[in-house]
Scaffold this active site. Structure first.
Site, mmCIF file in Angstrom:
data_model
loop_
_atom_site.group_PDB
_atom_site.id
_atom_site.type_symbol
_atom_site.label_atom_id
_atom_site.label_comp_id
_atom_site.label_asym_id
_atom_site.label_seq_id
_atom_site.Cartn_x
_atom_site.Cartn_y
_atom_site.Cartn_z
ATOM 1 N N SER A 45 -0.966 -12.206 5.201
ATOM 2 C CA SER A 45 -0.154 -11.799 6.427
ATOM 3 C C SER A 45 0.415 -13.772 7.139
ATOM 4 O O SER A 45 -0.585 -14.801 6.888
ATOM 5 C CB SER A 45 -1.315 -11.305 7.466
ATOM 6 O OG SER A 45 -0.389 -11.042 8.732
ATOM 7 N N TYR A 87 -9.696 -9.983 12.982
ATOM 8 C CA TYR A 87 -8.380 -10.359 11.508
ATOM 9 C C TYR A 87 -7.894 -10.718 10.718
ATOM 10 O O TYR A 87 -7.701 -10.745 10.059
ATOM 11 C CB TYR A 87 -7.900 -8.470 12.288
ATOM 12 C CG TYR A 87 -6.179 -8.575 10.988
ATOM 13 C CD1 TYR A 87 -5.677 -7.298 10.032
ATOM 14 C CD2 TYR A 87 -5.169 -9.045 11.557
ATOM 15 C CE1 TYR A 87 -5.461 -7.653 9.334
ATOM 16 C CE2 TYR A 87 -3.456 -8.885 10.500
ATOM 17 C CZ TYR A 87 -4.016 -7.973 9.609
ATOM 18 O OH TYR A 87 -2.976 -7.916 8.518
HETATM 19 P P1 NDP Z 1 -0.383 1.275 5.912
HETATM 20 O O1 NDP Z 1 -1.647 1.649 7.192
HETATM 21 O O2 NDP Z 1 0.416 1.209 5.989
HETATM 22 O O3 NDP Z 1 -1.547 1.216 4.579
HETATM 23 C C1 NDP Z 1 -2.818 0.688 4.646
HETATM 24 C C2 NDP Z 1 -3.091 1.080 2.984
HETATM 25 O O4 NDP Z 1 -4.448 0.337 2.529
HETATM 26 C C3 NDP Z 1 -3.142 2.594 3.457
HETATM 27 O O5 NDP Z 1 -2.609 3.170 1.372
HETATM 28 C C4 NDP Z 1 -4.843 2.688 3.064
HETATM 29 O O6 NDP Z 1 -4.767 3.841 2.032
HETATM 30 C C5 NDP Z 1 -5.447 1.448 2.385
HETATM 31 N N1 NDP Z 1 -6.023 1.491 2.519
HETATM 32 C C6 NDP Z 1 -7.024 1.076 4.228
HETATM 33 N N2 NDP Z 1 -8.341 1.140 4.188
HETATM 34 C C7 NDP Z 1 -8.382 1.511 2.759
HETATM 35 C C8 NDP Z 1 -10.043 1.593 1.920
HETATM 36 N N3 NDP Z 1 -11.052 1.449 2.524
HETATM 37 N N4 NDP Z 1 -9.714 2.178 0.886
HETATM 38 C C9 NDP Z 1 -8.592 2.606 0.293
HETATM 39 N N5 NDP Z 1 -7.961 2.218 0.374
HETATM 40 C C10 NDP Z 1 -7.891 1.827 1.350
HETATM 41 O O7 NDP Z 1 -0.598 -0.240 6.450
HETATM 42 P P2 NDP Z 1 0.738 -1.453 5.728
HETATM 43 O O8 NDP Z 1 1.325 -1.094 4.419
HETATM 44 O O9 NDP Z 1 1.555 -2.691 6.429
HETATM 45 O O10 NDP Z 1 -0.765 -2.287 4.898
HETATM 46 C C11 NDP Z 1 -0.999 -3.086 3.488
HETATM 47 C C12 NDP Z 1 -1.573 -4.179 4.041
HETATM 48 O O11 NDP Z 1 -0.558 -5.271 5.003
HETATM 49 C C13 NDP Z 1 -2.895 -4.659 4.662
HETATM 50 O O12 NDP Z 1 -3.336 -5.260 3.975
HETATM 51 C C14 NDP Z 1 -2.113 -5.860 5.691
HETATM 52 O O13 NDP Z 1 -3.666 -6.469 6.973
HETATM 53 C C15 NDP Z 1 -1.056 -6.499 5.055
HETATM 54 N N6 NDP Z 1 -0.006 -6.820 6.769
HETATM 55 C C16 NDP Z 1 0.260 -5.347 7.176
HETATM 56 C C17 NDP Z 1 1.655 -6.344 8.117
HETATM 57 C C18 NDP Z 1 2.658 -5.889 8.752
HETATM 58 O O14 NDP Z 1 2.971 -5.836 10.088
HETATM 59 N N7 NDP Z 1 2.244 -3.858 9.446
HETATM 60 C C19 NDP Z 1 2.035 -7.726 8.674
HETATM 61 C C20 NDP Z 1 1.309 -7.978 7.141
HETATM 62 C C21 NDP Z 1 0.351 -7.553 6.136
HETATM 63 P P3 NDP Z 1 -5.387 4.984 2.101
HETATM 64 O O15 NDP Z 1 -6.357 5.635 4.074
HETATM 65 O O16 NDP Z 1 -5.027 6.610 1.809
HETATM 66 O O17 NDP Z 1 -6.955 4.818 1.966
HETATM 67 C C1 8X3 Z 2 -0.404 -8.164 10.365
HETATM 68 C C2 8X3 Z 2 1.121 -9.203 11.383
HETATM 69 O O1 8X3 Z 2 0.927 -9.811 13.445
HETATM 70 O O2 8X3 Z 2 -0.317 -7.994 13.537
HETATM 71 O O3 8X3 Z 2 -0.732 -9.026 9.802
HETATM 72 O O4 8X3 Z 2 -0.902 -10.188 12.848
HETATM 73 S S1 8X3 Z 2 0.048 -9.393 12.778
#
Ligand code: NDP
Ligand code: 8X3
Length: 250
Positions: free
Chosen positions: A138, A151
């Site tokens: 991220s 985070y």
């Molecule tokens: P979502 O919440 O849409 O998706 C998160 C996914 O992670 C879900 O499929 C969820 O599945 C899975 N997950 C969470 N906890 C668990 C667990 N304990 N065991 C198994 N699976 C888990 O978020 P994003 O798609 O945005 O996030 C994906 C990644 O991208 C994360 O690592 C996030 O930190 C990172 N990220 C996101 C950004 C953003 O702005 N959205 C920016 C930068 C990075 P389920 O709940 O079914 O278990």
């Molecule tokens: C998620 C993006 O800007 O909230 O990783 O850190 S931000």
């Protein structure tokens, strides 16, 4: 080619699974929400005629990770591409006001979960002297902002672990990449704000955030480079976001 994607029930992971299936990868899709995994598996099989293995488990539980990965049938034993994507932010408050349980959720999922899965999948890659790992880091892996100490700490750890893995695995011909996005509209902010959809929506007010397809595009770019090219890290932000502090909202 077989890909293993954590967190494929939503957001980036789901879009990456669809994209990789469209590129003819067989995919292992994982997450805790079984219904979503089953629906996605059906869709991928019918749209792309690839093999799909849904595995429902919590990445925070090493015994469940081990059991799920050991249960994979022979045709999925060889994982060519691992996408460590499952993750979350829980809460957005000053350190002293946060719940310890939220700290634990973030560290256990974003850091320890990634370690458990990688530790289980890397030996096969080493034995074959081939493979590619893409960790979803991220902008928070490089910058620290108010109310995001843990985070950001967890994503700094992902960025450091990515570099360390690249160093230790280079001699086996294994590529290690990361993707470090800024704001992407998925379920991420809803979870960060404990289900408060208004607060989640406000994060993206006045700008056009990235979307999950932009991340799938980035994965596609990384995995379609020639064999001699390794992409170390890709940073991408919405055009209206300069960094975690400065966004140009209209
Ligand atoms: P979502 O919440 O849409 O998706 C998160 C996914 O992670 C879900 O499929 C969820 O599945 C899975 N997950 C969470 N906890 C668990 C667990 N304990 N065991 C198994 N699976 C888990 O978020 P994003 O798609 O945005 O996030 C994906 C990644 O991208 C994360 O690592 C996030 O930190 C990172 N990220 C996101 C950004 C953003 O702005 N959205 C920016 C930068 C990075 P389920 O709940 O079914 O278990
Ligand atoms: C998620 C993006 O800007 O909230 O990783 O850190 S931000």
């Amino acid at each position: 080619m077989n890909a293993f994607i954590t967190g494929a029930t939503s957001g980036f992971g789901r879009a990456i699974a669809v994209r990789l299936a469209s590129l003819n990868y067989n995919v292992v899709i994982t997450g805790r929400r079984a219904e979503r995994l089953d629906e996605l598996a059906k869709q991928l099989r019918s749209d792309y005629s690839v093999e799909v293995l849904p595995l429902c488990f919590d990445v925070r539980d090493n015994a469940s990770c081990t059991k799920a990965i050991e249960s994979m049938p022979a045709n999925f034993k060889q994982i060519d591409l691992l996408i460590n994507n499952a993750g979350l932010a829980a809460g957005a408050s000053p350190f002293n006001e946060c719940d310890l349980a939220d700290f634990e959720r973030m560290i256990d999922t974003n850091v320890k979960g990634l370690l458990y899965i990688t530790k289980l999948i890397v030996p096969g890659m080493i034995a074959r002297e081939a493979g590619h790992i893409i960790n979803i880091s991220s902008i928070a892996g490089f910058e620290v902002y108010p109310n995001g100490s843990v985070y950001c700490g967890s994503k700094h750890a992902v960025s450091a672990i990515t570099k360390g893995l690249r160093i230790d695995l280079v001699k086996y011909g294994i590529k290690v990449s990361s993707i470090s996005p800024g704001m992407v509209e998925t379920e991420f902010s809803i979870i960060r704000y404990h289900g408060d959809e208004e607060k989640a929506k406000a994060v993206y007010a006045g700008l056009t955030p990235l979307n999950a397809e932009d991340i799938a595009d980035t994965v596609e770019f990384i995995v379609t480079r020639p064999a001699h090219v390794s992409i170390n890290d890709i940073h991408l932000n919405p055009a209206q976001q300069a960094n975690t502090y400065i966004s140009h909202r209209k």
